[in-house]
Design a protein around this motif. Structure first.
Motif, PDB file in Angstrom:
ATOM      1  N   UNK A 204       0.784  -1.225   0.000  1.00 57.33           N
ATOM      2  CA  UNK A 204       0.000   0.000   0.000  1.00 57.33           C
ATOM      3  C   UNK A 204       0.819   1.280   0.000  1.00 57.33           C
ATOM      4  N   UNK A 205       0.268   2.282  -0.684  1.00 56.97           N
ATOM      5  CA  UNK A 205       0.576   3.663  -0.398  1.00 56.97           C
ATOM      6  C   UNK A 205      -0.574   4.128   0.486  1.00 56.97           C
ATOM      7  N   UNK A 240       5.137  -1.197   2.249  1.00 56.17           N
ATOM      8  CA  UNK A 240       4.641   0.174   2.163  1.00 56.17           C
ATOM      9  C   UNK A 240       5.658   1.073   1.469  1.00 56.17           C
ATOM     10  N   UNK A 241       5.165   1.935   0.579  1.00 46.12           N
ATOM     11  CA  UNK A 241       6.042   2.829  -0.169  1.00 46.12           C
ATOM     12  C   UNK A 241       5.937   4.277   0.292  1.00 46.12           C
ATOM     13  N   UNK A 261      11.528  -0.978   7.066  1.00 42.29           N
ATOM     14  CA  UNK A 261      10.757  -0.458   5.944  1.00 42.29           C
ATOM     15  C   UNK A 261      11.584  -0.641   4.675  1.00 42.29           C
ATOM     16  N   UNK A 262      11.420  -1.787   4.056  1.00 46.84           N
ATOM     17  CA  UNK A 262      12.265  -2.160   2.933  1.00 46.84           C
ATOM     18  C   UNK A 262      11.988  -1.301   1.705  1.00 46.84           C
ATOM     19  N   UNK A 263      10.710  -0.938   1.505  1.00 51.46           N
ATOM     20  CA  UNK A 263      10.323  -0.216   0.288  1.00 51.46           C
ATOM     21  C   UNK A 263       9.928   1.236   0.543  1.00 51.46           C
ATOM     22  N   UNK A 264       9.809   1.627   1.791  1.00 49.92           N
ATOM     23  CA  UNK A 264       9.320   2.962   2.107  1.00 49.92           C
ATOM     24  C   UNK A 264      10.273   4.033   1.594  1.00 49.92           C
ATOM     25  N   UNK A 287      19.979   0.299   3.624  1.00 52.17           N
ATOM     26  CA  UNK A 287      20.173   0.157   2.186  1.00 52.17           C
ATOM     27  C   UNK A 287      19.501   1.219   1.351  1.00 52.17           C
ATOM     28  N   UNK A 288      18.661   2.081   1.940  1.00 54.00           N
ATOM     29  CA  UNK A 288      18.050   3.166   1.166  1.00 54.00           C
ATOM     30  C   UNK A 288      17.684   4.303   2.103  1.00 54.00           C
TER      31      UNK A 288
END
Length: 322
Positions: A204-205, A240-241, A261-264, A287-288
């Motif tokens: 989800x966003x 979650x992005x 939060x891998x993709x946030x 990593x980000x």
């Protein structure tokens, strides 16, 4: 302004994109576009859709997203577009313009749900729901529920709680927005016993705004007693992005522990004066980089889990300008 005769000699036109234009009214002559398959009216100030749209029998994609002033969709218009495969009504019809009584947007929205249900080829749905009864009708339809990509719950009145449990195992949902639900205190997404499926489907966003009574985004509840191991490993925001929290004056907690939060990529906080801690530690964004937007005075009062966490996230802040 587009005149009624403008489309008179375009019977073979298949794509019409009027998004972000200054158009405020669709001419009735649009009925001449009998070959049209794609119509995009997103981000326009159109208030009413003409019934003549029913003549677009080959239409496969109808984009009505972010049409804030949309107040009228004639009854039987959506159901007459029998070839529709994609319809986007996300964040539409949310202004204070009164919905016309003879249209699908008037009242509790249940007539809209009925017409969406009649679309045989629909596989991608983005929709704005304005009542608990319409929301329950939406959830009761496996066909619609399984094809929802974006869902906006707007202006629910008189309901302090409702459940998204039926959506927790659906894999299509990408965007959830909850706005102007002033009496909402408890939003239930029941992960107990379904933790694996829920985490895998959580792409989800998420945006929550103008829900004056909400104190927690994900709270600890007695329903999870007996699922201690699952709860300990729970990550409800695994994919979650973007997380946007706007005008939630009672919000104190997002989650009770720090999470990865891998993709946030972005956190937006505005009008949440009681939110003093984010569910972050020094490894949350490994990593980000996560961009965090908010007011400077709010940021200065954030309480960090430890010094390493503070060191990692202080450079991530980008203030929201007045």
């Amino acid at each position: 302004m587009i005149t009624d005769s403008f489309f008179q000699f375009m019977p073979n036109l298949r794509v019409l994109d009027l998004s972000r234009s200054s158009i405020t009214e669709l001419p009735r002559g649009i009925s001449n576009l009998v070959s049209l398959q794609y119509l995009n009216l997103s981000f326009t100030r159109i208030e009413e859709l003409p019934f003549e749209l029913k003549n677009l029998g080959k239409l496969k994609c109808l984009e009505l997203g972010y049409m804030y002033k949309l107040s009228s969709i004639p009854k039987q218009l959506i159901s007459s577009l029998s070839m529709l495969q994609v319809i986007n009504m996300f964040n539409s019809g949310i202004s204070n313009v009164a919905a016309l009584k003879d249209g699908l947007l008037y009242g509790d929205n249940e007539a809209l749900i009925e017409e969406l249900e009649s679309l045989k080829y629909l596989y991608k749905l983005s929709v704005t729901i304005k009542s608990v009864s319409a929301f329950m009708s939406l959830l009761s339809s496996h066909k619609l529920r399984s094809h929802i990509v974006s869902l906006c719950l707007h202006n629910f009145k008189g309901s302090s709680s409702f459940s998204l449990t039926s959506l927790s195992t659906e894999t299509c949902l990408e965007q959830l927005m909850i706005s102007n639900c002033g009496s909402l205190e408890d939003l239930e997404i029941d992960w107990a016993g379904e933790v694996k499926a829920t985490i895998e489907s959580d792409t989800l966003n998420s945006k929550v705004r103008d829900c004056d009574q909400m104190q927690e985004v994900i709270g600890t509840t007695s329903k999870w007693v007996g699922f201690a191991e699952d709860v300990e490993n729970l990550n409800p925001f695994a994919k979650l992005q973007v997380l946007s929290l706007v005008d939630l004056p009672q919000l104190e907690t997002i989650f009770w522990k720090s999470l990865p939060f891998i993709y946030l990529s972005r956190i937006i906080v505005h009008g949440c004066p009681l939110l003093k801690k984010l569910p972050l530690n020094s490894n949350s964004a490994k990593g980000h980089q996560i961009v965090i937007n908010g007011r400077k005075e709010w940021w200065e009062e954030i309480k960090w889990e430890d010094k390493p966490t503070e060191k990692v996230f202080l450079p991530c802040f980008v203030p929201i300008e007045d």
